[in-house]
Design an enzyme around this catalytic site. Sequence first.
Site, PDB file in Angstrom:
ATOM      1  N   SER A 298       0.752  -1.169  -0.136  1.00 55.88           N
ATOM      2  CA  SER A 298      -0.169   0.072  -0.018  1.00 55.88           C
ATOM      3  C   SER A 298       1.194   1.374   0.541  1.00 55.88           C
ATOM      4  O   SER A 298       1.563   1.662  -0.841  1.00 55.88           O
ATOM      5  CB  SER A 298      -1.285  -0.291   0.847  1.00 55.88           C
ATOM      6  OG  SER A 298      -2.132   1.176   1.228  1.00 55.88           O
ATOM      7  N   ASP A 309      10.000   6.104 -10.188  1.00 54.55           N
ATOM      8  CA  ASP A 309       9.590   6.133 -11.765  1.00 54.55           C
ATOM      9  C   ASP A 309      10.760   7.383 -11.666  1.00 54.55           C
ATOM     10  O   ASP A 309      10.676   8.141 -13.209  1.00 54.55           O
ATOM     11  CB  ASP A 309       8.027   6.460 -11.487  1.00 54.55           C
ATOM     12  CG  ASP A 309       6.799   5.692 -11.764  1.00 54.55           C
ATOM     13  OD1 ASP A 309       8.164   4.553 -12.255  1.00 54.55           O
ATOM     14  OD2 ASP A 309       5.945   5.872 -11.955  1.00 54.55           O
ATOM     15  N   LYS A 323      -1.313  -3.808  -3.506  1.00 57.26           N
ATOM     16  CA  LYS A 323      -1.717  -3.883  -2.602  1.00 57.26           C
ATOM     17  C   LYS A 323      -2.202  -2.600  -2.967  1.00 57.26           C
ATOM     18  O   LYS A 323      -1.478  -1.755  -2.534  1.00 57.26           O
ATOM     19  CB  LYS A 323      -2.361  -3.863  -0.983  1.00 57.26           C
ATOM     20  CG  LYS A 323      -3.592  -3.251  -1.222  1.00 57.26           C
ATOM     21  CD  LYS A 323      -4.117  -2.875   1.047  1.00 57.26           C
ATOM     22  CE  LYS A 323      -5.334  -2.842   1.921  1.00 57.26           C
ATOM     23  NZ  LYS A 323      -5.203  -1.189   0.495  1.00 57.26           N
TER      24      LYS A 323
END
Length: 439
Positions: A298, A309, A323
């Site tokens: 999460s 990224d 998740k």
Amino acid sequence: MNFFKYSLFLTLFYTLFGIYTPVLAKSDAEKQKIEAFFKDLETFTAVFNNIKQLYVDDVDNKKLFNHAIKGMVSGLDPHSGYLEPKEQKNLLESASGKFGGLGIVIGMKDEAIQVISPIDDTPAYRAGIQAGDLIVKIGDKPVRGMTLEDGVELMRGKAGTDIRITIVRKNKKPFIVNITREIITIISVKGYLLEKNIGYIRISSFQNPTAKLLKQTFNDLVEENNVQLNSLILDLRNNPGGVLNGAVDVSNLFLDKKGLVVYTKGRIPSSNLKFKIKSGDIMQGLPIVVLINEGSASASEIVAGALQDHKRAIIMGSTSFGKGSVQTILELQKGYGLKLTTARYYTPNGRSIQAKGIVPDIELKNISLENEAEKSVIETKEKDLDGHLEVEDPSEEILSTQEKNKKKQNKTTIEKLKKDYFVHEATNLLKALTVLSNQ
């Protein structure tokens, strides 16, 4: 409402809506959907009638409706649930960051309760419970047939009381662990100076003040180092997540460019959110390694995904839990609640975390540098769960406990970290990167 009246009510309901179906429907497809709906309603009514007439014991309507609602919601995915008042209370206690229990984050896998992650410095953590362990019995009660909420209820309890759980772990026979419950106070941030210029910060869960605590911890490390750190290890292993804003704020401490930290997409406009970067890299562009494993879920995946990224950090370890869904807590009447999945997370480059996880840039196996047999864990992911919150600010007591624990940092802990294979490899990588950057 007695049984006869209930049947009559459903019959009238069906008849009335059946009459108006052609008027309400705007197309053949809509007509078919409405007809299918009432066929399903007929099936529900038939089952209800048979239970009321034929079941060996008399069951009141409220109990049947509660079972029906629970089944409807829990069948959606492993993270949605219909919460009775006591379960709602337990959820709020967990969200406060302070509760009586064992200190594990759990989910359902097949007909067992699966440990997503033990929480640092809790009875479960000290007892050696590992991410991926399956709990098959709580006390003398088999887990088969239990809901997740039933399991939570059994494991919660008064501090100082004992509980016996039976664990199944890969390549091991089932074994029993005896644990004494404690008041669980979540310690979310710890920091250590591993050696000159190399800092280590561990985040065990994400709360609203986590970014503030991380910044304080970082400043303490810089002060201890006498100069700015030239590299940092951010440890998110076995971090089950927590509040979304905490993850966004932590990410922003290491990003210094335009773009997104994360965004969410759901069916309704209010579920479509974008969280933009607020520049302010406390490491000033110097090397960072983020450690993750199958227990990272999460919010920890949001941080790892954002830094990966934006090419701000090197991610090391094993693929995270996966998740990538957002749960919203809705209050219902009389203390009942509905925890409902309302959106999915996406990394800045548009990658869905759900059931995929964050794949590290450098894969590491879970081995030990000490002379111990390798500890096997069951690598269970979000995609393996059946069906394929936001946390409130911790209390002042919790923040005070965090400060006290930070003062307990010592050579023994640092030596233990240096024997941690993941930390050892991350340290070596940072040293190499520092040498390259100085050439």
